[in-house]
Design an enzyme around this catalytic site. Structure first.
Site, PDB file in Angstrom:
ATOM      1  N   CYS A   7      24.080  17.797  26.461  1.00 24.60           N
ATOM      2  CA  CYS A   7      23.661  16.598  27.198  1.00 24.60           C
ATOM      3  C   CYS A   7      22.352  16.102  26.582  1.00 24.60           C
ATOM      4  O   CYS A   7      22.031  16.446  25.438  1.00 24.60           O
ATOM      5  CB  CYS A   7      23.533  16.871  28.697  1.00 24.60           C
ATOM      6  SG  CYS A   7      22.265  18.084  29.145  1.00 24.60           S
ATOM      7  N   ASN A  10      19.221  18.947  28.315  1.00 28.35           N
ATOM      8  CA  ASN A  10      19.596  20.370  28.390  1.00 28.35           C
ATOM      9  C   ASN A  10      18.921  21.097  29.555  1.00 28.35           C
ATOM     10  O   ASN A  10      18.592  22.269  29.479  1.00 28.35           O
ATOM     11  CB  ASN A  10      19.318  21.111  27.068  1.00 28.35           C
ATOM     12  CG  ASN A  10      19.949  22.501  26.970  1.00 28.35           C
ATOM     13  OD1 ASN A  10      19.369  23.426  26.403  1.00 28.35           O
ATOM     14  ND2 ASN A  10      21.131  22.671  27.529  1.00 28.35           N
ATOM     15  N   CYS A  12      19.918  19.695  33.068  1.00 30.32           N
ATOM     16  CA  CYS A  12      20.756  19.395  34.246  1.00 30.32           C
ATOM     17  C   CYS A  12      22.237  19.660  33.992  1.00 30.32           C
ATOM     18  O   CYS A  12      22.800  20.629  34.504  1.00 30.32           O
ATOM     19  CB  CYS A  12      20.557  17.943  34.698  1.00 30.32           C
ATOM     20  SG  CYS A  12      18.863  17.552  35.201  1.00 30.32           S
ATOM     21  N   ARG A  13      22.885  18.779  33.202  1.00 32.40           N
ATOM     22  CA  ARG A  13      24.348  18.837  33.071  1.00 32.40           C
ATOM     23  C   ARG A  13      24.841  19.963  32.176  1.00 32.40           C
ATOM     24  O   ARG A  13      25.726  20.732  32.571  1.00 32.40           O
ATOM     25  CB  ARG A  13      24.879  17.497  32.535  1.00 32.40           C
ATOM     26  CG  ARG A  13      24.716  16.360  33.501  1.00 32.40           C
ATOM     27  CD  ARG A  13      24.931  15.021  32.816  1.00 32.40           C
ATOM     28  NE  ARG A  13      23.858  14.712  31.883  1.00 32.40           N
ATOM     29  CZ  ARG A  13      23.816  13.662  31.077  1.00 32.40           C
ATOM     30  NH1 ARG A  13      24.836  12.827  31.079  1.00 32.40           N
ATOM     31  NH2 ARG A  13      22.789  13.444  30.288  1.00 32.40           N
ATOM     32  N   SER A  14      24.324  20.041  30.936  1.00 33.16           N
ATOM     33  CA  SER A  14      24.923  21.003  30.001  1.00 33.16           C
ATOM     34  C   SER A  14      24.659  22.464  30.368  1.00 33.16           C
ATOM     35  O   SER A  14      25.560  23.295  30.173  1.00 33.16           O
ATOM     36  CB  SER A  14      24.544  20.702  28.546  1.00 33.16           C
ATOM     37  OG  SER A  14      23.173  20.800  28.312  1.00 33.16           O
ATOM     38  N   ASP A 110      24.440  11.224  34.296  1.00 27.32           N
ATOM     39  CA  ASP A 110      23.122  11.874  34.321  1.00 27.32           C
ATOM     40  C   ASP A 110      22.602  11.886  35.763  1.00 27.32           C
ATOM     41  O   ASP A 110      22.380  10.834  36.345  1.00 27.32           O
ATOM     42  CB  ASP A 110      22.187  11.065  33.407  1.00 27.32           C
ATOM     43  CG  ASP A 110      20.816  11.697  33.277  1.00 27.32           C
ATOM     44  OD1 ASP A 110      20.504  12.648  34.030  1.00 27.32           O
ATOM     45  OD2 ASP A 110      20.046  11.227  32.423  1.00 27.32           O
TER      46      ASP A 110
HETATM   47  P1  4NP Z   1      20.405  16.235  31.397  1.00 27.46           P
HETATM   48  O1  4NP Z   1      19.455  15.351  32.343  1.00 27.46           O
HETATM   49  O2  4NP Z   1      20.623  15.430  30.126  1.00 27.46           O
HETATM   50  O3  4NP Z   1      21.653  16.378  32.194  1.00 27.46           O
HETATM   51  O4  4NP Z   1      19.680  17.534  31.162  1.00 27.46           O
HETATM   52  C1  4NP Z   1      18.231  14.854  31.877  1.00 27.46           C
HETATM   53  C2  4NP Z   1      17.109  15.638  31.974  1.00 27.46           C
HETATM   54  C3  4NP Z   1      15.885  15.165  31.522  1.00 27.46           C
HETATM   55  C4  4NP Z   1      15.808  13.913  30.966  1.00 27.46           C
HETATM   56  C5  4NP Z   1      16.943  13.135  30.869  1.00 27.46           C
HETATM   57  C6  4NP Z   1      18.159  13.597  31.329  1.00 27.46           C
HETATM   58  N1  4NP Z   1      14.570  13.408  30.506  1.00 27.46           N
HETATM   59  O5  4NP Z   1      14.510  12.252  30.098  1.00 27.46           O
HETATM   60  O6  4NP Z   1      13.567  14.155  30.521  1.00 27.46           O
END
Ligand code: 4NP
Length: 134
Positions: A7, A10, A12-14, A110
């Site tokens: 994602c 790294n 939340c989702r992945s 997201d």
């Molecule tokens: P992820 O979510 O891609 O599912 O881990 C996010 C976590 C942090 C950020 C963006 C998306 N960020 O911009 O810091």
């Protein structure tokens, strides 16, 4: 089978997808990484950890950024959304052997700026898609 979940951050989702798939297939090599580097070394978001815990799943993952070597280290790289897929295609080395696909053709949204209900929703989506991998 060696599977890498990817994602943006790294956190939340992945890492959630990694933990769910590893729980379903303890004999597989499963990891996760982000296209971005902002959260390298960090534990997953506490909302991801809470949602996993609700389902009896633990993780020790620390954030890392996807690297060119991942394209030969894994059989399958699964992107969470279309932007992640484009970012992966842009760094895919010529000698890549891994298949590169979306975990869900609809994309996993997201949840970072949303509440815990968004994390519950992506858990359901991720779990359904992971059960289809064999
Ligand atoms: P992820 O979510 O891609 O599912 O881990 C996010 C976590 C942090 C950020 C963006 C998306 N960020 O911009 O810091």
């Amino acid at each position: 089978m060696r599977v890498l979940m990817v994602c943006l951050g790294n956190i939340c989702r992945s890492p959630m997808a990694e933990a769910v798939l590893a729980h379903l297939h303890p004999d597989w090599t499963v990891d996760s990484a982000g296209t971005g580097a902002w959260h390298v070394g960090e534990r997953p978001d506490r909302r991801t950890l809470a949602e996993l815990k609700r389902h009896g799943i633990a993780t020790t993952h620390r954030g890392r950024q996807v690297s060119p070597a991942d394209f030969t280290r894994f059989d399958l790289i699964l992107a969470m959304d279309a932007q992640n897929l484009r970012d992966l295609q842009a760094i895919r080395p010529a000698d890549a052997t891994a298949r590169l696909e979306l975990l869900d053709p609809d994309g996993v949204p997201d949840p970072y700026y949303d509440g815990p209900e968004a994390f519950a929703a992506i858990y359901t989506q991720i779990d359904q898609r992971c059960r289809m991998l064999a």
